[in-house]
Design a protein around this motif. Structure first.
Motif, mmCIF file in Angstrom:
data_model
loop_
_atom_site.group_PDB
_atom_site.id
_atom_site.type_symbol
_atom_site.label_atom_id
_atom_site.label_comp_id
_atom_site.label_asym_id
_atom_site.label_seq_id
_atom_site.Cartn_x
_atom_site.Cartn_y
_atom_site.Cartn_z
ATOM 1 N N ASP A 36 1.014 -1.316 0.029
ATOM 2 C CA ASP A 36 0.048 -0.039 0.459
ATOM 3 C C ASP A 36 1.244 1.111 -0.289
ATOM 4 O O ASP A 36 1.475 1.430 0.679
ATOM 5 C CB ASP A 36 -0.874 -0.007 1.267
ATOM 6 N N HIS A 37 1.022 2.421 -1.307
ATOM 7 C CA HIS A 37 1.712 3.193 -1.070
ATOM 8 C C HIS A 37 1.213 4.050 0.186
ATOM 9 O O HIS A 37 2.609 4.585 0.095
ATOM 10 C CB HIS A 37 1.502 3.843 -1.991
ATOM 11 N N ALA A 38 -0.086 4.556 0.402
ATOM 12 C CA ALA A 38 0.154 5.214 1.794
ATOM 13 C C ALA A 38 1.303 5.465 2.787
ATOM 14 O O ALA A 38 1.801 5.943 3.591
ATOM 15 C CB ALA A 38 -1.172 5.550 2.186
ATOM 16 N N GLU A 39 1.297 3.408 3.058
ATOM 17 C CA GLU A 39 0.993 2.590 4.609
ATOM 18 C C GLU A 39 2.442 2.809 4.487
ATOM 19 O O GLU A 39 4.040 2.855 4.735
ATOM 20 C CB GLU A 39 0.812 1.952 4.082
ATOM 21 N N ALA A 40 3.264 2.832 2.356
ATOM 22 C CA ALA A 40 5.006 2.799 2.786
ATOM 23 C C ALA A 40 5.520 4.350 3.140
ATOM 24 O O ALA A 40 6.481 3.913 3.677
ATOM 25 C CB ALA A 40 4.762 2.702 1.092
#
Length: 294
Positions: A36-40
């Protein structure tokens, strides 16, 4: 684990924090599946902040932060700002993927030719150089450089660099309609690879060689795979090349929703040329963060 051990030995080692931010948030990190890009980004930022707290001019932190903006946020302006800071700190530093994605092909070629003068064994740089030659309309020199680079295949042990060099070579061969060479190159060097981009390149080559059954077998393999390595983006390229425009856009939309990292390449990926005259193309470019293709 080694970077974490390094920070425990030396809590003021900024480089280790910068690298931790990158690898803990990397899209191929098995601990982040589904990625998940936001989590990354949430994971990465504190490590970069810690590195800057120790050393505001830390090159690795600026480089990794630029890559975060580029890969995970598709914020090309923010990536460019970090890249310019990096260049001021060390003029030898470059960001060839950003140069390619934003269509700065002459700059890409100049940068890679300069780097090869002092780092001639960098397979990644050879791959970028080959692309620079192709995108500056020098196909014959690109082929010549591909042939020169082949002598490094067995000499330099760099799995990631070799993958990039081979896929750059295959991209050039394919767009010059040298489909037999595409198959030969993949089978000689990446035959065991199940990465979607490799399977995609073979599928496109088989399709253009009239071997539709083999092409469809590879499509099915990509669809059934559990790979996080940009499968939807790869399927979109295949269908674009097959002339199935609607299906290509369907897969592109899925790649966008899934925030597949390779979407940063959409602006300059030659496999998508058949989509250029469809009004949905400009819409997709704007959604990713590009103003459009001329």
């Amino acid at each position: 684990d080694l970077y974490e051990e390094a920070t425990s030995i030396d809590p003021e080692f900024a480089n280790a924090y910068a690298q931790l931010g990158h690898w803990k948030s990397h899209w191929l990190n098995e601990d982040l599946q589904p990625w998940d890009h936001a989590e990354a980004v949430r994971i990465a930022i504190p490590y970069y902040e810690k590195a800057f707290e120790i050393d505001p001019n830390n090159k690795i932190a600026h480089k990794r932060k630029a890559q975060m903006h580029f890969y995970y946020e598709w914020d090309f302006e923010a990536a460019e700002k970090e890249y310019q800071i990096l260049k001021q700190l060390d003029p030898r530093e470059d960001f060839p993927l950003l140069l390619r994605a934003t269509g700065r092909y002459e700059e890409l070629l100049e940068s890679t030719e300069h780097r090869l003068t002092y780092d001639p064994l960098s397979l990644m740089t050879w791959g970028h150089n080959i692309q620079g030659l192709y995108f500056t309309n020098q196909p014959e020199k690109a082929i010549q450089t591909i042939d020169e680079a082949k002598k490094l295949y067995k000499i330099v042990h760099d799995e990631i660099g070799l993958y990039y060099l081979i896929t750059s070579t295959v991209m050039v061969y394919s767009n010059l309609e040298m489909y037999e060479e595409v198959i030969e190159t993949i089978e000689a060097n990446l035959n065991e690879s199940k990465r979607p981009y490799v399977l995609c390149s073979k599928a496109i080559a088989y399709y253009h060689l009239g071997k539709q059954n083999m092409s469809h077998d590879l499509i099915s393999e990509i669809e059934l795979s559990q790979s996080s390595d940009n499968p939807y983006f790869s399927l979109a390229m295949i269908y674009a090349q097959m002339g199935d425009i609607n299906t290509a856009f369907d897969w592109l939309e899925k790649a966008f929703i899934n925030h597949e990292v390779y979407m940063y390449r959409i602006n300059v990926e030659p496999y998508f040329i058949p989509l250029y005259h469809d009004p949905r193309w400009q819409q997709m470019l704007r959604k990713v963060g590009f103003t459009g293709k001329t």
